[in-house]
Every structure is written in C-alpha cells, then in structure tokens.
Write an enzyme that holds these catalytic residues in place. Structure first.
Site, PDB file in Angstrom:
ATOM      1  N   ASP A 117       0.843  -1.184   0.000  1.00 50.75           N
ATOM      2  CA  ASP A 117       0.000   0.000   0.000  1.00 50.75           C
ATOM      3  C   ASP A 117       0.884   1.243   0.000  1.00 50.75           C
ATOM      4  O   ASP A 117       2.046   1.204   0.403  1.00 50.75           O
ATOM      5  CB  ASP A 117      -0.902   0.000   1.227  1.00 50.75           C
ATOM      6  N   GLU A 120       3.455   5.353  -3.322  1.00 44.90           N
ATOM      7  CA  GLU A 120       3.752   6.670  -3.876  1.00 44.90           C
ATOM      8  C   GLU A 120       4.227   7.534  -2.713  1.00 44.90           C
ATOM      9  O   GLU A 120       3.639   7.488  -1.642  1.00 44.90           O
ATOM     10  CB  GLU A 120       2.524   7.339  -4.508  1.00 44.90           C
ATOM     11  N   ASP A 188      -7.571   3.533  -4.241  1.00 42.96           N
ATOM     12  CA  ASP A 188      -8.856   3.438  -3.543  1.00 42.96           C
ATOM     13  C   ASP A 188      -9.882   4.318  -4.243  1.00 42.96           C
ATOM     14  O   ASP A 188      -9.741   5.542  -4.257  1.00 42.96           O
ATOM     15  CB  ASP A 188      -8.697   3.877  -2.091  1.00 42.96           C
TER      16      ASP A 188
END
Length: 233
Positions: A117, A120, A188
C-alpha cells in the site's frame, strides 16, 4: 481471521489468499513492521494454521513505516526522503534494510505475498517536490518510486528463498514492474457505478503500457452504489 478462513472452507467457497490489511501494528506506529501482540499473540501459529487449511497469507506493508524500521531509516544517510517519513527506495541500502525487517517480522514466519500500500511518496507525490533523493532530483524520478519499492521486496525474497514465487500487489506501478512479480490496483476508488465505469476505461488504458496484471477495489465497500438511469459517461 482464522474464523473467517474456517467459514470459507466449511461453505466450500474457493479462496486462495487471506489478506491482512493495515492496523496489525497496533501502538508501534503507522506502518511499523511489527505485530500488535495483544491481538496477534502468535502470528507464526496463525499463519501455520492458515497453511494447514490450504490458504496463502498476504500482508499489507507500507513505504512510510514507523517503529524500529522507521528509526533505522532515519538514522542512515539517504534513509528517508528529506522532510518526510517516506523511505528513499532509490537507495540500495534502504531497499536492503527494508527487506531485513520485512523478513524478520513476516516472511520468516511464513508470509506468502505482499500488499504494498502507499507505494507513492506522499500519495500524490508532493512529498518529493523540490528535494533531493539518493538519485538526485526527486521530482525527476518520483514516478518510478513504486518500481524500486517492488524491487526491494522481490530481490529480498528471492535472496531468502529462490524457490518461492514472489507475489506483490501494489497501489502504484511503473514500466517494467512486472519483472518483480507485481500486479497493480488502481488505488482506492469510491463504491459507485460511475467510478466503476471509469475503472474499465482506466484498466484498458493501463494494459496498453504492457503491464499485464491490473485490478481495482473500492475504498469503502459499505458505500451504497447509486443506480444511474441511462448510459454511464
């Protein structure tokens, strides 16, 4: 988790992976590569029981870890992107250090796969704006951040066990990342029909890059998807 796994098997619902998402770290701090022993008193035994029921185990790992790995990163040159908690994955020493803690906390216990997750730096990349990374200008290389994050996991696991397949699910990706056993998801997104329709176009465009594995997920599956009359734009 074990109860859910048992229920899947009793109902004969086919499942390959059980995924542990965030918050398993408890009070160790956000993204720590450590277990909350109040809720996970024996993770080795938990994973062994899942394997006994023919499940594989995937765990969420973040690129901005707190806890002991965060402290180790902060103490080394080019360990973190300046002014942030994001590891400087462009630094080979950082990639090695990351795997050291992932191995100790997870892989050596039997973990089979990785949900990477937040691959970035700062989600939107702004944490690297105007600062220097190990490779120089972070603005110049920031889009490749997930590539190096996956490299750390892939090469670390291959070094620990060359016979075990590497499986990585990453929230972002970059050209060539498939060589590190990586599938991407689109981030998401909201659980509504319009968002899902856009995901189809996004996935088709994504595949044109030559990256073969892609999927999508809603950020909150409890959101009721509204019914739109007429054609979705």
């Amino acid at each position: 988790m074990l109860g859910a796994a048992s229920e899947f098997r009793s109902k004969q619902i086919p499942v390959d992976y059980i995924v542990q998402d965030w918050q398993y770290w408890g009070n160790h701090g956000w993204g720590a590569y450590e277990w909350d022993l109040r809720n996970y008193p024996n993770p080795t035994n938990m994973i062994a029981q899942l394997h006994a029921e023919h499940f594989k185990y995937m765990i969420s790992v973040w690129s901005n870890p707190s806890g002991i790995v965060g402290e180790a990163l902060a103490s080394m040159p080019h360990g973190l992107i300046p002014g942030s908690q994001w590891m400087d994955v462009f630094n080979p020493a950082v990639r090695s250090l990351r795997w050291k803690y992932m191995d100790s906390a997870f892989f050596s216990l039997g973990t089979d796969a990785w949900w990477q997750d937040a691959t970035e730096p700062g989600d939107d990349g702004n944490s690297v704006s105007g600062v220097q990374s190990f490779l120089g200008s972070a603005n110049r290389v920031r889009n490749a951040y997930p590539l190096f994050a996956s490299q750390a996991t892939y090469e670390g696991q291959r070094g620990a066990d060359s016979g075990k397949r590497v499986v990585i699910l990453s929230r972002s990706t970059y050209l060539g990342e498939q060589r590190y056993g990586t599938a991407a998801w689109s981030g998401d997104v909201s659980g509504e029909w319009l968002a899902f329709a856009r995901q189809i176009r996004g996935g088709l465009n994504f595949s044109i890059t030559g990256l073969p594995y892609w999927t999508t997920t809603p950020a909150d599956s409890s959101i009721r998807a509204p019914i739109h009359r007429g054609r979705l734009q």
